[in-house]
Scaffold this motif. Sequence first.
Motif, PDB file in Angstrom:
ATOM      1  N   VAL A  26      48.244  45.318  27.849  1.00  0.00           N
ATOM      2  CA  VAL A  26      48.824  44.054  28.320  1.00  0.00           C
ATOM      3  C   VAL A  26      50.282  43.973  27.876  1.00  0.00           C
ATOM      4  O   VAL A  26      50.609  44.251  26.718  1.00  0.00           O
ATOM      5  N   HIS A  27      51.153  43.599  28.798  1.00  0.00           N
ATOM      6  CA  HIS A  27      52.579  43.484  28.496  1.00  0.00           C
ATOM      7  C   HIS A  27      52.796  42.395  27.445  1.00  0.00           C
ATOM      8  O   HIS A  27      52.144  41.349  27.476  1.00  0.00           O
ATOM      9  N   PRO A  28      53.719  42.613  26.486  1.00  0.00           N
ATOM     10  CA  PRO A  28      53.967  41.592  25.453  1.00  0.00           C
ATOM     11  C   PRO A  28      54.317  40.220  26.029  1.00  0.00           C
ATOM     12  O   PRO A  28      53.955  39.186  25.449  1.00  0.00           O
ATOM     13  N   ARG A  29      54.976  40.181  27.165  1.00  0.00           N
ATOM     14  CA  ARG A  29      55.307  38.887  27.774  1.00  0.00           C
ATOM     15  C   ARG A  29      54.056  38.124  28.194  1.00  0.00           C
ATOM     16  O   ARG A  29      54.010  36.888  28.118  1.00  0.00           O
ATOM     17  N   VAL A  30      53.043  38.844  28.631  1.00  0.00           N
ATOM     18  CA  VAL A  30      51.789  38.198  29.030  1.00  0.00           C
ATOM     19  C   VAL A  30      51.073  37.651  27.799  1.00  0.00           C
ATOM     20  O   VAL A  30      50.533  36.532  27.819  1.00  0.00           O
ATOM     21  N   LEU A  31      51.085  38.423  26.705  1.00  0.00           N
ATOM     22  CA  LEU A  31      50.471  37.938  25.464  1.00  0.00           C
ATOM     23  C   LEU A  31      51.194  36.683  24.964  1.00  0.00           C
ATOM     24  O   LEU A  31      50.552  35.737  24.493  1.00  0.00           O
ATOM     25  N   ARG A  32      52.509  36.663  25.085  1.00  0.00           N
ATOM     26  CA  ARG A  32      53.265  35.475  24.661  1.00  0.00           C
ATOM     27  C   ARG A  32      52.918  34.265  25.529  1.00  0.00           C
ATOM     28  O   ARG A  32      52.782  33.147  25.032  1.00  0.00           O
ATOM     29  N   ALA A  33      52.756  34.500  26.823  1.00  0.00           N
ATOM     30  CA  ALA A  33      52.407  33.398  27.723  1.00  0.00           C
ATOM     31  C   ALA A  33      51.065  32.776  27.330  1.00  0.00           C
ATOM     32  O   ALA A  33      50.865  31.561  27.465  1.00  0.00           O
ATOM     33  N   MET A  34      50.161  33.599  26.795  1.00  0.00           N
ATOM     34  CA  MET A  34      48.844  33.081  26.407  1.00  0.00           C
ATOM     35  C   MET A  34      48.905  32.213  25.156  1.00  0.00           C
ATOM     36  O   MET A  34      47.944  31.494  24.853  1.00  0.00           O
ATOM     37  N   TYR A 198      39.419  40.952  47.200  1.00  0.00           N
ATOM     38  CA  TYR A 198      39.293  40.453  45.832  1.00  0.00           C
ATOM     39  C   TYR A 198      39.739  41.523  44.864  1.00  0.00           C
ATOM     40  O   TYR A 198      39.784  42.716  45.191  1.00  0.00           O
ATOM     41  N   SER A 199      40.069  41.088  43.646  1.00  0.00           N
ATOM     42  CA  SER A 199      40.519  42.038  42.634  1.00  0.00           C
ATOM     43  C   SER A 199      40.207  41.482  41.250  1.00  0.00           C
ATOM     44  O   SER A 199      39.639  40.398  41.099  1.00  0.00           O
ATOM     45  N   GLY A 200      40.576  42.268  40.253  1.00  0.00           N
ATOM     46  CA  GLY A 200      40.486  41.841  38.859  1.00  0.00           C
ATOM     47  C   GLY A 200      41.871  41.908  38.254  1.00  0.00           C
ATOM     48  O   GLY A 200      42.701  42.715  38.688  1.00  0.00           O
ATOM     49  N   PRO A 201      42.147  41.105  37.242  1.00  0.00           N
ATOM     50  CA  PRO A 201      43.500  41.087  36.676  1.00  0.00           C
ATOM     51  C   PRO A 201      43.760  42.163  35.631  1.00  0.00           C
ATOM     52  O   PRO A 201      44.907  42.427  35.286  1.00  0.00           O
ATOM     53  N   GLN A 202      42.701  42.803  35.122  1.00  0.00           N
ATOM     54  CA  GLN A 202      42.836  43.649  33.928  1.00  0.00           C
ATOM     55  C   GLN A 202      43.102  45.111  34.246  1.00  0.00           C
ATOM     56  O   GLN A 202      43.126  45.939  33.364  1.00  0.00           O
ATOM     57  N   LYS A 203      43.330  45.412  35.524  1.00  0.00           N
ATOM     58  CA  LYS A 203      43.583  46.803  35.925  1.00  0.00           C
ATOM     59  C   LYS A 203      45.093  46.989  36.109  1.00  0.00           C
ATOM     60  O   LYS A 203      45.835  47.049  35.145  1.00  0.00           O
ATOM     61  N   CYS A 204      45.533  47.086  37.361  1.00  0.00           N
ATOM     62  CA  CYS A 204      46.953  47.377  37.618  1.00  0.00           C
ATOM     63  C   CYS A 204      47.870  46.184  37.363  1.00  0.00           C
ATOM     64  O   CYS A 204      49.094  46.356  37.321  1.00  0.00           O
ATOM     65  N   LEU A 205      47.318  44.983  37.197  1.00  0.00           N
ATOM     66  CA  LEU A 205      48.150  43.819  36.861  1.00  0.00           C
ATOM     67  C   LEU A 205      48.358  43.696  35.353  1.00  0.00           C
ATOM     68  O   LEU A 205      49.178  42.880  34.912  1.00  0.00           O
ATOM     69  N   SER A 206      47.597  44.452  34.562  1.00  0.00           N
ATOM     70  CA  SER A 206      47.745  44.457  33.096  1.00  0.00           C
ATOM     71  C   SER A 206      47.702  43.052  32.498  1.00  0.00           C
ATOM     72  O   SER A 206      48.575  42.638  31.742  1.00  0.00           O
ATOM     73  N   CYS A 207      46.653  42.351  32.856  1.00  0.00           N
ATOM     74  CA  CYS A 207      46.453  40.972  32.404  1.00  0.00           C
ATOM     75  C   CYS A 207      45.038  40.885  31.830  1.00  0.00           C
ATOM     76  O   CYS A 207      44.133  41.537  32.339  1.00  0.00           O
ATOM     77  N   PRO A 208      44.821  40.117  30.769  1.00  0.00           N
ATOM     78  CA  PRO A 208      43.444  39.996  30.268  1.00  0.00           C
ATOM     79  C   PRO A 208      42.503  39.441  31.337  1.00  0.00           C
ATOM     80  O   PRO A 208      42.924  38.638  32.176  1.00  0.00           O
ATOM     81  N   PRO A 209      41.247  39.869  31.348  1.00  0.00           N
ATOM     82  CA  PRO A 209      40.308  39.347  32.336  1.00  0.00           C
ATOM     83  C   PRO A 209      40.046  37.861  32.131  1.00  0.00           C
ATOM     84  O   PRO A 209      40.108  37.364  31.007  1.00  0.00           O
ATOM     85  N   GLY A 210      39.773  37.156  33.221  1.00  0.00           N
ATOM     86  CA  GLY A 210      39.436  35.736  33.108  1.00  0.00           C
ATOM     87  C   GLY A 210      39.845  34.890  34.291  1.00  0.00           C
ATOM     88  O   GLY A 210      39.271  33.830  34.519  1.00  0.00           O
ATOM     89  N   ALA A 211      40.829  35.327  35.076  1.00  0.00           N
ATOM     90  CA  ALA A 211      41.229  34.636  36.304  1.00  0.00           C
ATOM     91  C   ALA A 211      41.503  35.715  37.335  1.00  0.00           C
ATOM     92  O   ALA A 211      42.444  36.481  37.185  1.00  0.00           O
ATOM     93  N   SER A 212      40.657  35.792  38.380  1.00  0.00           N
ATOM     94  CA  SER A 212      40.608  36.992  39.222  1.00  0.00           C
ATOM     95  C   SER A 212      41.038  36.715  40.659  1.00  0.00           C
ATOM     96  O   SER A 212      40.523  35.808  41.308  1.00  0.00           O
ATOM     97  N   PRO A 213      41.980  37.520  41.159  1.00  0.00           N
ATOM     98  CA  PRO A 213      42.565  37.282  42.481  1.00  0.00           C
ATOM     99  C   PRO A 213      41.567  37.383  43.633  1.00  0.00           C
ATOM    100  O   PRO A 213      40.714  38.273  43.676  1.00  0.00           O
ATOM    101  N   LEU A 214      41.725  36.460  44.582  1.00  0.00           N
ATOM    102  CA  LEU A 214      40.909  36.422  45.797  1.00  0.00           C
ATOM    103  C   LEU A 214      41.764  35.875  46.924  1.00  0.00           C
ATOM    104  O   LEU A 214      42.506  34.909  46.718  1.00  0.00           O
ATOM    105  N   THR A 215      41.673  36.476  48.110  1.00  0.00           N
ATOM    106  CA  THR A 215      42.380  35.938  49.270  1.00  0.00           C
ATOM    107  C   THR A 215      41.484  36.005  50.492  1.00  0.00           C
ATOM    108  O   THR A 215      40.756  36.982  50.692  1.00  0.00           O
ATOM    109  N   LEU A 216      41.512  34.944  51.307  1.00  0.00           N
ATOM    110  CA  LEU A 216      40.755  34.868  52.554  1.00  0.00           C
ATOM    111  C   LEU A 216      41.698  34.400  53.655  1.00  0.00           C
ATOM    112  O   LEU A 216      42.492  33.471  53.445  1.00  0.00           O
ATOM    113  N   ASN A 217      41.599  35.038  54.828  1.00  0.00           N
ATOM    114  CA  ASN A 217      42.380  34.519  55.942  1.00  0.00           C
ATOM    115  C   ASN A 217      41.676  33.316  56.568  1.00  0.00           C
ATOM    116  O   ASN A 217      40.545  32.965  56.193  1.00  0.00           O
TER     117      ASN A 217
END
Length: 394
Positions: A26-34, A198-217
């Motif tokens: 996880v990027h240090p900026r993301v840890l700081r945001a938490m 749909y996706s997860g945040p903890q892979k290529c976004l390098s974010c801790p798991p807990g809020a997971s991307p979803l999009t529907l047209n």
Amino acid sequence: MSMDRPDVGELTPSDRTLMGPGPSDVHPRVLRAMATPLVGHLDPSFIDVMDETQELLRYTFRTDNRWTIPVSGTGSASMEAAIGNLVEPGETMLVPTNGYFGGRMAEMARRAGGEVAEVDAPWGEPLDPADVQDAFDEHQPDVFGFVHAETSTGALQPSVPELTSIAHDHDAYVVADCVTSLGGVELRVDDWNVDVAYSGPQKCLSCPPGASPLTLNDRAMDKVLSREEPARSWYLDLSLLEGYWGDERAYHHTAPITNVYALREALRLVAEEGIEERWGRHRRVAGALKAGVEAMGLEMNAADEFWLPSLNAVRVPAGVDDGAVIDDLLSEYDLEIAGGLGDLSGDVFRIGCMGHSARPGNVSFLASALGETLRDHGANVDVGAGTETVAAEL
């Protein structure tokens, strides 16, 4: 039963380099945001954060979809929200058999009351559009799910527009598992005519798991909103979540505020780098890793034409105990990689190269540590050739 107060020390987890199938570093900026103070989940300032997060998600998914949200939960929650809302009782969902997560799609579809049909491909290979066409002609499914980046095999699904056009010719809806591709490899939801991703945040976004991307047209959301009976999950019912993430901003559940902060910052990093530049970085850095392990004398599991940069499945050399190598990397180097799942259990190492972990220093460290550990376990590997090739490629 003891009533003594537990004597639990300060939290001091090991300082690992995360190069497995997720989570990534996880990027240090993301840890700081938490560490940012909480506000209420209906606070006007949090509504602004929600709007910004949705805008950043649309950029990363390459979509204009209004219904683009972080689902409260890990990647499996956004997966279940997609399948559990789109698949209605009695409908048929076509799912792939070429990896572990196609099997999870099938399980979720059945729990939603759906029938499951399968389109087959060997583990480690993508779906062949001709086989998808045949499966549609035979089963006439209502929903088609495919895995864009199969985390269990290291295989990327090419020719996505070809698959979506087959589905839409049969008036079916397409659900794409983008857990290990979003923010790491090329993904274009709108241009490729994907209905739900749909996706997860903890892979290529390098974010801790807990809020997971979803999009529907709109087409998919119209189906969800016109269901005859509600989705079986109240918590993941998109017709109810619409009230919170849509214009109304009405209470449904308490959002994981800190996780949304984290996702917003992780997505800011994506936008600052530029999504196409980020895809290029993953190709370049993971390409150096791939070249290094091959120079060492190891084999990739997936063929070059569907190699997945974000998840490199490397064949375990004959006679080597994969679990012992993984354990030694963790204990000796504080370096995490993983073994195979399902049909590939014991046969591959799964090495992530995702997000903040996809850095030259990490790949150089990994090539050296993996090579030396394999040599210690009796494998015939050329560690020098591997590390030199990585250095030359980077």
